[in-house]
Design an enzyme around this catalytic site. Structure first.
Site, PDB file in Angstrom:
ATOM      1  N   GLU A 181       0.909  -1.205  -0.003  1.00  0.00           N
ATOM      2  CA  GLU A 181       0.124  -0.030   0.024  1.00  0.00           C
ATOM      3  C   GLU A 181       0.757   1.278  -0.047  1.00  0.00           C
ATOM      4  O   GLU A 181       1.873   1.171   0.274  1.00  0.00           O
ATOM      5  CB  GLU A 181      -0.829   0.017   1.170  1.00  0.00           C
ATOM      6  CG  GLU A 181      -1.788  -1.033   1.395  1.00  0.00           C
ATOM      7  CD  GLU A 181      -2.262  -1.436   2.694  1.00  0.00           C
ATOM      8  OE1 GLU A 181      -3.782  -1.114   2.968  1.00  0.00           O
ATOM      9  OE2 GLU A 181      -1.689  -2.037   3.596  1.00  0.00           O
ATOM     10  N   CYS A 216       5.514  -5.705  15.627  1.00  0.00           N
ATOM     11  CA  CYS A 216       5.207  -4.590  16.509  1.00  0.00           C
ATOM     12  C   CYS A 216       3.939  -4.994  17.123  1.00  0.00           C
ATOM     13  O   CYS A 216       3.043  -5.341  16.384  1.00  0.00           O
ATOM     14  CB  CYS A 216       5.629  -3.197  16.260  1.00  0.00           C
ATOM     15  SG  CYS A 216       7.042  -2.993  15.352  1.00  0.00           S
ATOM     16  N   SER A 265      11.895   5.477   8.251  1.00  0.00           N
ATOM     17  CA  SER A 265      11.786   5.363   9.554  1.00  0.00           C
ATOM     18  C   SER A 265      12.205   3.968   9.754  1.00  0.00           C
ATOM     19  O   SER A 265      12.217   3.206   9.135  1.00  0.00           O
ATOM     20  CB  SER A 265      10.482   5.540   9.854  1.00  0.00           C
ATOM     21  OG  SER A 265       9.556   4.303   9.427  1.00  0.00           O
ATOM     22  N   CYS A 270      -1.161   5.082  10.239  1.00  0.00           N
ATOM     23  CA  CYS A 270       0.128   4.431  10.764  1.00  0.00           C
ATOM     24  C   CYS A 270      -0.285   3.164  11.715  1.00  0.00           C
ATOM     25  O   CYS A 270      -1.239   3.494  12.425  1.00  0.00           O
ATOM     26  CB  CYS A 270       0.848   5.357  11.695  1.00  0.00           C
ATOM     27  SG  CYS A 270       1.567   6.605  10.659  1.00  0.00           S
ATOM     28  N   GLU A 308       9.753  -2.774   7.373  1.00  0.00           N
ATOM     29  CA  GLU A 308      10.929  -1.837   8.027  1.00  0.00           C
ATOM     30  C   GLU A 308      11.797  -1.621   7.136  1.00  0.00           C
ATOM     31  O   GLU A 308      12.388  -2.233   6.605  1.00  0.00           O
ATOM     32  CB  GLU A 308      11.296  -2.838   9.060  1.00  0.00           C
ATOM     33  CG  GLU A 308      12.867  -2.601   9.627  1.00  0.00           C
ATOM     34  CD  GLU A 308      12.889  -1.388  10.247  1.00  0.00           C
ATOM     35  OE1 GLU A 308      12.288  -0.810  10.942  1.00  0.00           O
ATOM     36  OE2 GLU A 308      14.179  -0.555   9.687  1.00  0.00           O
ATOM     37  N   SER A 334      11.973   4.723  15.859  1.00  0.00           N
ATOM     38  CA  SER A 334      10.785   4.317  16.915  1.00  0.00           C
ATOM     39  C   SER A 334      11.194   3.979  18.098  1.00  0.00           C
ATOM     40  O   SER A 334      11.938   3.096  18.571  1.00  0.00           O
ATOM     41  CB  SER A 334       9.807   3.265  16.139  1.00  0.00           C
ATOM     42  OG  SER A 334       8.590   3.192  17.182  1.00  0.00           O
ATOM     43  N   CYS A 365       5.443  -7.286   6.978  1.00  0.00           N
ATOM     44  CA  CYS A 365       6.959  -6.874   7.811  1.00  0.00           C
ATOM     45  C   CYS A 365       7.037  -7.977   8.872  1.00  0.00           C
ATOM     46  O   CYS A 365       6.294  -8.785   9.333  1.00  0.00           O
ATOM     47  CB  CYS A 365       6.434  -5.637   8.427  1.00  0.00           C
ATOM     48  SG  CYS A 365       7.779  -5.122   9.655  1.00  0.00           S
ATOM     49  N   CYS A 406       0.971  -3.090  15.808  1.00  0.00           N
ATOM     50  CA  CYS A 406       0.934  -2.917  14.360  1.00  0.00           C
ATOM     51  C   CYS A 406       0.100  -3.789  13.466  1.00  0.00           C
ATOM     52  O   CYS A 406       0.395  -4.971  13.674  1.00  0.00           O
ATOM     53  CB  CYS A 406       2.346  -2.596  13.710  1.00  0.00           C
ATOM     54  SG  CYS A 406       2.372  -2.382  12.184  1.00  0.00           S
TER      55      CYS A 406
HETATM   56 FE1  SF4 Z   1       6.825  -3.420  10.690  1.00  0.00          FE
HETATM   57 FE2  SF4 Z   1       6.448  -0.715  11.336  1.00  0.00          FE
HETATM   58 FE3  SF4 Z   1       4.623  -2.366  11.750  1.00  0.00          FE
HETATM   59 FE4  SF4 Z   1       6.683  -2.484  13.192  1.00  0.00          FE
HETATM   60  S1  SF4 Z   1       5.461  -0.441  13.022  1.00  0.00           S
HETATM   61  S2  SF4 Z   1       5.674  -4.136  12.356  1.00  0.00           S
HETATM   62  S3  SF4 Z   1       8.186  -2.111  11.720  1.00  0.00           S
HETATM   63  S4  SF4 Z   1       5.475  -1.963   9.751  1.00  0.00           S
END
Ligand code: SF4
Length: 366
Positions: A94, A120, A195, A337, A164, A218, A116, A123
């Site tokens: 996306e 996290c 980032s 986000c 990431e 982060s 990813c 997320c």
């Molecule tokens: Fe991946 Fe960023 Fe989500 Fe962490 S916050 S799981 S690094 S997409």
């Protein structure tokens, strides 16, 4: 597979063609890349056409296909548009077009991976797992498609979509080079942000190589155990090691390091975090970008109430740390986000699982 034109700077294109015994001057290579990448033209014909022989050679030695746009989802509340793309091999990823305060200007939030691997805890993308790294041209193509449909100039790019970025280091750096190239995206390097959750070896490499793009790390918690629970990567790269790498980066750039802090109600806004931050800030000055969590799970992390957020901001300011509050766009359309990959991808994953179940052989009765 032929190299994609969106992944080649003029120097690299000239080298490729000369390697195939096709004469190509530096000026001609710049013209080709400028037409096809910067101007987004479909071919090299039209006014001031490129020589026929060179045109044929570019067609024969490079590809210029684009990912398919599966969905465009505008959010009327904030003017953002979420794009869902599908690559040739079926992976989906996306991008989000974000209106900037300056009228008629936009930024684009790009995915660097499909899914990813970082996991996290807050997320949606992390819950998908990593499907694959995206190629640099697939990142440049996200910008190109978004720019083609934008009612103004896309003058910024942030690698904060799925993935990431430093886990796909070489391709992301090449994409940033193409986006900032005068014959490519023509986006100022200052307006390109990468980032990371804090992959220390890649961070150190980034500092050594002296890239001009902005880097945001982060942090999200200054308490090692909590940080490791929220960002599992912290188990591999402990906080003191990360802070050391950030210090090196800040010193190399002669500026405060910017860190992102995803605010979660009752989790990382309390006096224990402020106390831990006091210690970190003695070692190095930081600038904070605060982002409200966007956890799409019904039982997931909640956004802090105004009073809780204000208490935390006041405490950071008392520590003399500059604070900027960042607002996520697309909350209503699952494109903020931490929500990328939230809805449509979950649906696609469910469809895949259903298809796999249908096509799987029946269990053996032996
Ligand atoms: Fe991946 Fe960023 Fe989500 Fe962490 S916050 S799981 S690094 S997409």
């Amino acid at each position: 597979m032929l190299p994609h034109l969106f992944s080649l700077t003029p120097d690299q294109l000239a080298e490729l063609l000369r390697g195939a015994d096709v004469p190509c001057s530096d000026a001609e290579a710049r013209r080709v890349v400028s037409r096809l990448v910067a101007d987004g033209r479909p071919d090299l014909t039209g006014p001031h056409p490129v020589a026929k022989v060179l045109r044929a050679a570019v067609d024969a030695h490079t590809r210029r296909d684009l990912p398919r746009v599966l969905e465009r989802v505008p959010d009327p509340d904030d003017g953002s548009v979420r794009y869902l793309f599908e690559a040739e091999d079926g992976v989906v990823f996306e991008a989000v077009r974000i209106p900037l305060h300056k009228a008629g200007r936009f930024s684009v939030c790009l995915s660097s991976q499909a899914g990813c691997a970082m996991g996290c805890d807050f997320c949606a993308t992390g819950r998908l797992g990593l499907k694959r790294n995206l190629k640099s041209w697939e990142m440049v193509a996200q910008w190109r498609i978004v720019q083609d449909e934008a009612p103004g100039r896309v003058s910024g790019a942030v690698f904060m979509g799925q993935g990431e970025p430093l886990h796909n280091y070489d391709e992301v750096i090449q994409a940033a080079k193409m986006l900032s190239h005068p014959n490519g995206g023509r986006i100022s390097a200052d307006n390109i942000t990468i980032s990371t959750v804090g992959l220390v070896p890649q961070l150190r490499r980034y500092t050594r190589e002296g890239h001009p793009y902005r880097l945001i790390v982060s942090l999200t918690s200054a308490i090692p155990e909590r940080r490791a629970q929220l960002l599992p990567v912290a188990g591999r790269f402990p906080l003191p090691e990360l802070m050391e790498a950030l210090k090196e980066h800040a010193e190399a750039h002669g500026d405060r390091q910017t860190v992102a802090w995803v605010l979660m109600a009752g989790v990382n806004t309390g006096p224990d975090e402020v106390e831990a931050l006091k210690g970190l800030l003695e070692g190095m000055p930081l600038r904070f970008n605060l982002i409200d969590v966007n956890d799409s799970r019904p039982d997931g992390y909640a956004r802090a109430e105004d009073a809780e957020r204000k208490r935390f901001i006041d405490a950071l300011q008392a520590l003399k740390a500059p604070v900027v509050r960042r607002y996520s766009v697309g909350r209503g359309r699952h494109s903020a986000c931490g929500m990328l990959a939230g809805k449509r991808l979950a649906e696609l994953a469910a469809e895949d699982a259903a298809a796999a179940a249908i096509s799987a052989p029946p269990p053996s009765s032996a």
